[in-house]
Design an enzyme around this catalytic site. Structure first.
Site, short mmCIF file in Angstrom:
data_model
loop_
_atom_site.label_atom_id
_atom_site.label_comp_id
_atom_site.label_asym_id
_atom_site.label_seq_id
_atom_site.Cartn_x
_atom_site.Cartn_y
_atom_site.Cartn_z
N CYS A 129 46.61 40.90 38.60
CA CYS A 129 45.28 40.38 38.25
C CYS A 129 44.39 41.43 37.57
O CYS A 129 43.76 41.16 36.54
CB CYS A 129 44.59 39.82 39.50
SG CYS A 129 44.79 40.86 40.96
N HIS A 242 37.23 40.04 40.22
CA HIS A 242 37.42 41.50 40.26
C HIS A 242 36.55 42.14 39.17
O HIS A 242 36.39 41.58 38.08
CB HIS A 242 38.87 41.87 39.94
CG HIS A 242 39.87 41.47 40.98
ND1 HIS A 242 39.54 40.96 42.22
CD2 HIS A 242 41.22 41.52 40.95
CE1 HIS A 242 40.65 40.73 42.90
NE2 HIS A 242 41.68 41.05 42.16
#
Ligand code: A2P
Length: 337
Positions: A129, A242
């Site tokens: 990710c 994130h």
């Protein structure tokens, strides 16, 4: 248009759930959707396009007749079950790290290296990710000015660890507010009101597994083993999205303004950068969005051709489920499935 028999392995998980949502949103050409989990969640009923689908326990013969399998049930499950899926003739798009660095497995971000899909042998790996959101921004800069070195620090949300971690963050917050004992299970330390500089196991060189994923996967996706990458990956008490501070040393000069122009015309990237008005990306801005957000773009004062920036993306979407579905869509477009 042909329709496909599609499976989601890990359908009851945080990423698996997003995969189902995105297949529905994109009106993916599905003849039949199969949902798999471990025995723990087998029997659960989930909705897809107003249809009620019963989740089945994953077994070695789950893949008979299935054409596309999206795996999101962790490396251990992928290592064990992906071979059964491939033997059954299924094209596997695997969200785990199990096969990412194998030389016969393409590691693909469709906006960057769709051509690598052509040499697949049944498995396509979905990158980590944090790597996906970083390379989405690095690639157009790399094409224009070349990259010598990247130094990245991440601020990764708990959803990257799955439902259990998100629930633990919420329960720890509630316990602290109610002056109750805090239960710590998922991470080595309490995550609520804390920051943990460890994602994955430590390696003998002092880096963590997650940090080396960022190093190796960035080079593989950009197809350039000469790019130096140093990463520090950190877990923060955020539910979704994130963030990353990225310092990039280019081979040629790009001004901040040129970098903004390049990134503004990059598909899948959104520049949000107006510091005078305190406008920059943050996790809640990127949540449930498809784009990778970038802001705080500035020239590094310490090296001749350096840029600093702040990159934010929904780790469950572009960082995982969306990228996996985009891979499948691209393969259909290229007539590879
Ligand atoms: P289950 O719900 O039965 O535990 P998350 O990342 O949010 O924790 O989710 C992980 C996903 O992977 C869940 O859907 C989980 O199913 C699934 N999973 C974990 N282990 C296995 C396994 N051995 N076989 C199939 N699915 C698994």
């Amino acid at each position: 248009m042909k329709k496909y028999k599609v499976a989601i392995v890990g359908a009851t998980g945080a990423v698996g759930n997003q995969m189902k949502e995105i297949l529905q949103e994109h009106d993916f050409p599905i003849e039949k959707l199969y949902l798999f989990s471990s025995s723990r969640s087998a029997g659960k009923v989930l909705e897809f396009k107003e249809e009620q689908i019963t989740v089945k326990e994953l077994t070695p013969d789950s893949f008979e007749g299935i054409e596309i399998a999206l795996f999101s049930a962790g490396s251990k499950t992928s290592k064990e079950y992906v071979p059964y899926a491939v033997n059954a003739g299924c094209v596997v798009i695997d969200n785990s790290s199990a096969f990412r660095m194998q030389s016969d497995v393409p590691l693909v971000v469709p906006e960057i290296n769709p051509f690598d899909l052509k040499w697949h042998k049944g498995i396509i790996a979905n990158p980590n990710c944090s790597t996906i959101q970083m390379v989405m921004v690095l690639k157009p800069l790399y094409d224009r000015a070349g990259i010598k070195r990247v130094v990245v620090s991440t601020y990764q949300s708990t959803s990257g660890t799955g439902w259990k971690a998100m629930i633990e963050l919420r329960e720890q917050c509630e316990a602290i507010m109610n002056k109750k004992e805090v239960n710590v299970q998922v991470y080595p330390y309490q995550i609520a009101f804390n920051v943990i500089p460890q994602i994955g196991a430590f390696l003998p060189n002092g880096y963590t597994e997650e940090e080396l994923k960022m190093v190796n996967e960035t080079r593989k996706i950009l197809g350039d083993e000469t790019i130096a990458v140093s990463a520090t990956t950190v877990r923060v008490p955020v539910f979704i999205s994130h963030c990353e501070t990225v310092n990039v040393e280019l081979k040629q000069k790009l001004t901040a303004s040129q970098a903004k122009d390049i990134l503004s015309s990059t598909i899948g990237v959104k520049v949000v950068d107006n510091p005078e008005d305190s406008i920059y990306p943050y996790p809640l801005m990127a949540k449930n969005k498809d784009e990778v957000y970038v802001g705080r773009i500035r020239e590094d004062l310490s090296v001749p051709f350096g840029l600093d920036m702040w990159i934010v993306a929904d780790n469950l979407r572009k960082g995982a489920a969306l990228n996996a579905v985009q891979i499948a869509e691209k393969m259909i477009k290229l007539r590879l499935i």
